[in-house]
Write a protein that holds these residues in place. Structure first.
Motif, PDB file in Angstrom:
ATOM      1  N   SER A 358     -70.152 -49.671  31.954  1.00 32.65           N
ATOM      2  CA  SER A 358     -71.235 -49.061  32.733  1.00 32.65           C
ATOM      3  C   SER A 358     -70.984 -49.246  34.227  1.00 32.65           C
ATOM      4  O   SER A 358     -71.294 -48.350  35.025  1.00 32.65           O
ATOM      5  CB  SER A 358     -72.588 -49.648  32.327  1.00 32.65           C
ATOM      6  N   GLY A 359     -70.395 -50.387  34.628  1.00 35.41           N
ATOM      7  CA  GLY A 359     -70.046 -50.575  36.035  1.00 35.41           C
ATOM      8  C   GLY A 359     -69.030 -49.555  36.509  1.00 35.41           C
ATOM      9  O   GLY A 359     -69.099 -49.063  37.641  1.00 35.41           O
ATOM     10  N   GLU A 360     -68.084 -49.201  35.649  1.00 31.72           N
ATOM     11  CA  GLU A 360     -67.106 -48.164  35.980  1.00 31.72           C
ATOM     12  C   GLU A 360     -67.783 -46.806  36.133  1.00 31.72           C
ATOM     13  O   GLU A 360     -67.548 -46.086  37.103  1.00 31.72           O
ATOM     14  CB  GLU A 360     -66.042 -48.103  34.885  1.00 31.72           C
ATOM     15  N   PHE A 361     -68.642 -46.450  35.181  1.00 32.57           N
ATOM     16  CA  PHE A 361     -69.240 -45.115  35.175  1.00 32.57           C
ATOM     17  C   PHE A 361     -70.249 -44.924  36.303  1.00 32.57           C
ATOM     18  O   PHE A 361     -70.317 -43.838  36.896  1.00 32.57           O
ATOM     19  CB  PHE A 361     -69.934 -44.847  33.831  1.00 32.57           C
ATOM     20  N   CYS A 362     -71.071 -45.950  36.589  1.00 32.87           N
ATOM     21  CA  CYS A 362     -72.192 -45.720  37.499  1.00 32.87           C
ATOM     22  C   CYS A 362     -71.945 -46.233  38.917  1.00 32.87           C
ATOM     23  O   CYS A 362     -72.680 -45.849  39.834  1.00 32.87           O
ATOM     24  CB  CYS A 362     -73.478 -46.340  36.949  1.00 32.87           C
ATOM     25  N   LEU A 363     -70.938 -47.071  39.137  1.00 28.63           N
ATOM     26  CA  LEU A 363     -70.665 -47.561  40.482  1.00 28.63           C
ATOM     27  C   LEU A 363     -69.252 -47.235  40.951  1.00 28.63           C
ATOM     28  O   LEU A 363     -69.059 -46.574  41.969  1.00 28.63           O
ATOM     29  CB  LEU A 363     -70.903 -49.080  40.547  1.00 28.63           C
ATOM     30  N   HIS A 364     -68.276 -47.722  40.211  1.00 27.85           N
ATOM     31  CA  HIS A 364     -66.902 -47.636  40.697  1.00 27.85           C
ATOM     32  C   HIS A 364     -66.415 -46.198  40.788  1.00 27.85           C
ATOM     33  O   HIS A 364     -65.833 -45.793  41.819  1.00 27.85           O
ATOM     34  CB  HIS A 364     -65.983 -48.450  39.785  1.00 27.85           C
ATOM     35  N   LYS A 365     -66.637 -45.417  39.758  1.00 26.35           N
ATOM     36  CA  LYS A 365     -66.128 -44.043  39.781  1.00 26.35           C
ATOM     37  C   LYS A 365     -66.828 -43.175  40.832  1.00 26.35           C
ATOM     38  O   LYS A 365     -66.143 -42.441  41.564  1.00 26.35           O
ATOM     39  CB  LYS A 365     -66.232 -43.401  38.398  1.00 26.35           C
ATOM     40  N   PRO A 366     -68.178 -43.193  40.940  1.00 25.96           N
ATOM     41  CA  PRO A 366     -68.792 -42.415  42.028  1.00 25.96           C
ATOM     42  C   PRO A 366     -68.277 -42.812  43.412  1.00 25.96           C
ATOM     43  O   PRO A 366     -68.088 -41.950  44.279  1.00 25.96           O
ATOM     44  CB  PRO A 366     -70.289 -42.722  41.876  1.00 25.96           C
ATOM     45  N   ALA A 367     -68.023 -44.111  43.620  1.00 21.88           N
ATOM     46  CA  ALA A 367     -67.504 -44.546  44.920  1.00 21.88           C
ATOM     47  C   ALA A 367     -66.104 -43.984  45.152  1.00 21.88           C
ATOM     48  O   ALA A 367     -65.799 -43.471  46.239  1.00 21.88           O
ATOM     49  CB  ALA A 367     -67.485 -46.075  44.989  1.00 21.88           C
ATOM     50  N   ARG A 368     -65.240 -44.083  44.137  1.00 25.21           N
ATOM     51  CA  ARG A 368     -63.883 -43.557  44.289  1.00 25.21           C
ATOM     52  C   ARG A 368     -63.896 -42.059  44.520  1.00 25.21           C
ATOM     53  O   ARG A 368     -63.174 -41.533  45.373  1.00 25.21           O
ATOM     54  CB  ARG A 368     -63.039 -43.870  43.042  1.00 25.21           C
TER      55      ARG A 368
END
Length: 446
Positions: A358-368
């Motif tokens: 969930s950290g990848e989907f909702c934070l890391h990926k939108p930031a990248r």
């Protein structure tokens, strides 16, 4: 904090965003249909990979060849499928590079989706007639679809929205995709008993056709944004070498950091997933219990992802920039691996898996993905696709085999390796943030 009033305020901001940015609604529809279609098909892929009927998975000639070498291919189903997935990414990266080099966006984006739609019609026939080897073909196809289709989506969003809009809206767009990820499995559960696996291919094809409709409606906003930036050649081919994506990654520091972040992020996820499978086999020998365990994880991931996307992502990116979104997930993964090293129980592992994905989907990926709004189109469409395909699958394959090595020394060795890798994940996230801050302001217009 008054939660109802907070929810009302956030929904009010969403309605205001929809009024201020008409393309946002079409972006919602695009990502919703895209992930709905993917999650309609994902259970079929999992069933094929877990099938006891090896002839449903592999073509007879491949089975006979391995048997002639004294190898039972049924003992190496996932290893063979992952290796073949990586090899097909290597083959397709130059094809994708040629596509974006020689054809304008209005041509190659619909072509990508048309290819997936027509191949789904072919899989409908394969599954309907029970052709041997359909499992391997479908497993490879859906891996390509997952990476290429989503990579194309986010690259196109970077053409439609500015950097400020990306930080404000990408959380909402991601939430629309998460809702689609909820609806896809529900459609599969409701329809598979009634219409069968073969006809699920037609359902997914219809959802991809809706993606094309949304894409065509969004194109005029992408054109308007390029005109505002003074780009007159908005619908001309980008040109360049078909391997330009890999060359750009080698040459540009920001893209190298982007690749490093993805490799380390894939690494922590792959080690965790493989160890999870091993623990589930040990603690849940009944397939029904194991299925319920995985289903609960997926439900928790989607629920947490949707909540954070709706109420945290936009606020975090708009108020505090990219640094927290790039650094919080590695910190959470490090803490999770440390807890697992001390007490490797399935319930705790499930909690860490939920936090990681969930950290990848909702934070890391939108930031990248918001960083791609600040760079030239060639970086977005060529280098971005190379990172999300060849480099992603190469990392996935490499860490799958590394898990075999670490697991020989026990679960604690795997979790200690994961702790070290999560630290590298955080360092790479910090490096990416620093590289993004050094970008020239006019780089996206080049």
């Amino acid at each position: 904090m008054d939660f109802p009033s907070t929810v009302t305020a956030r929904l009010g901001r969403l309605r205001s965003a929809l009024r201020d940015s008409p393309p946002l609604l079409w972006a919602f529809g695009y990502f919703f249909c895209l992930l709905s279609g993917y999650y309609v098909l994902r259970p079929v892929r999992e069933a094929m990979a877990a099938s006891a009927d090896v002839r449903a998975v592999f073509p007879p000639s491949m089975i006979d060849y391995f048997a002639g070498q004294g190898i039972a291919i049924g003992d190496f189903v996932l290893q063979v499928l992952f290796t073949c997935t990586f090899l097909i990414m290597l083959l397709l990266q130059p094809v994708y590079g040629a596509l974006v080099s020689r054809y304008p966006r209005r041509v190659f984006l619909p072509v990508v989706y048309a290819f997936f739609i027509f191949t789904l019609l072919g899989f409908h026939l394969l599954f309907d007639s029970g052709v041997p080897g359909r499992g391997m073909a479908f497993f490879l196809w859906i891996a390509v679809f997952n990476l290429f289709a989503v990579a194309v989506f986010w690259s196109f969003m970077a053409d439609v929205f500015s950097t400020a809009e990306a930080r404000a809206y990408y959380g909402y767009i991601g939430a629309a995709g998460t809702v689609g990820a909820f609806c896809g499995p529900i459609l599969t559960r409701l329809l598979v008993a009634r219409i069968g696996i073969a006809d699920l291919m037609l359902v997914a094809a219809c959802l991809l056709a809706l993606c094309v409709v949304c894409l065509m409606r969004l194109r005029r906003w992408a054109q308007a944004r390029e005109e505002a930036r003074g780009q007159r050649d908005k619908e001309t081919p980008m040109g360049g070498d078909v391997l330009a994506g890999l060359k750009l990654i080698w040459r540009e520091p920001l893209l190298r950091w982007m690749a490093a972040v993805l490799v380390t992020g894939v690494g922590v996820g792959t080690l965790l997933y493989n160890e999870q499978v091993a623990l589930v086999r040990r603690f849940y020998p009944d397939p029904r219990d194991a299925t319920a365990y995985f289903a609960n994880i997926d439900l928790a991931i989607n629920a947490l992802t949707l909540t954070v996307q709706l109420f945290v992502t936009r606020w975090l990116l708009s108020r505090h920039g990219l640094a927290p979104a790039l650094l919080i997930p590695p910190l959470a993964v490090f803490i999770g691996y440390a807890l697992l090293a001390a007490n490797p129980l399935p319930l705790l592992l499930a909690a860490v898996q939920v936090a990681t994905r969930s950290g990848e989907f909702c934070l890391h990926k939108p930031a990248r993905e918001s960083i791609y709004t600040q760079v030239p189109r060639e970086w977005r469409y060529k280098a971005g696709a190379a990172i999300d395909t060849v480099i992603y699958r190469g990392a996935d394959l490499g860490f799958a085999w590394l898990h075999k090595l670490f697991s020989a020394f026990g679960s604690s060795a795997v979790f200690l390796a994961g702790m070290c890798l999560s630290l590298a994940f955080g360092v790479c996230g910090y490096g990416l943030w620093r590289a993004q801050r050094r970008l020239p302001r006019d780089l996206a217009s080049r």
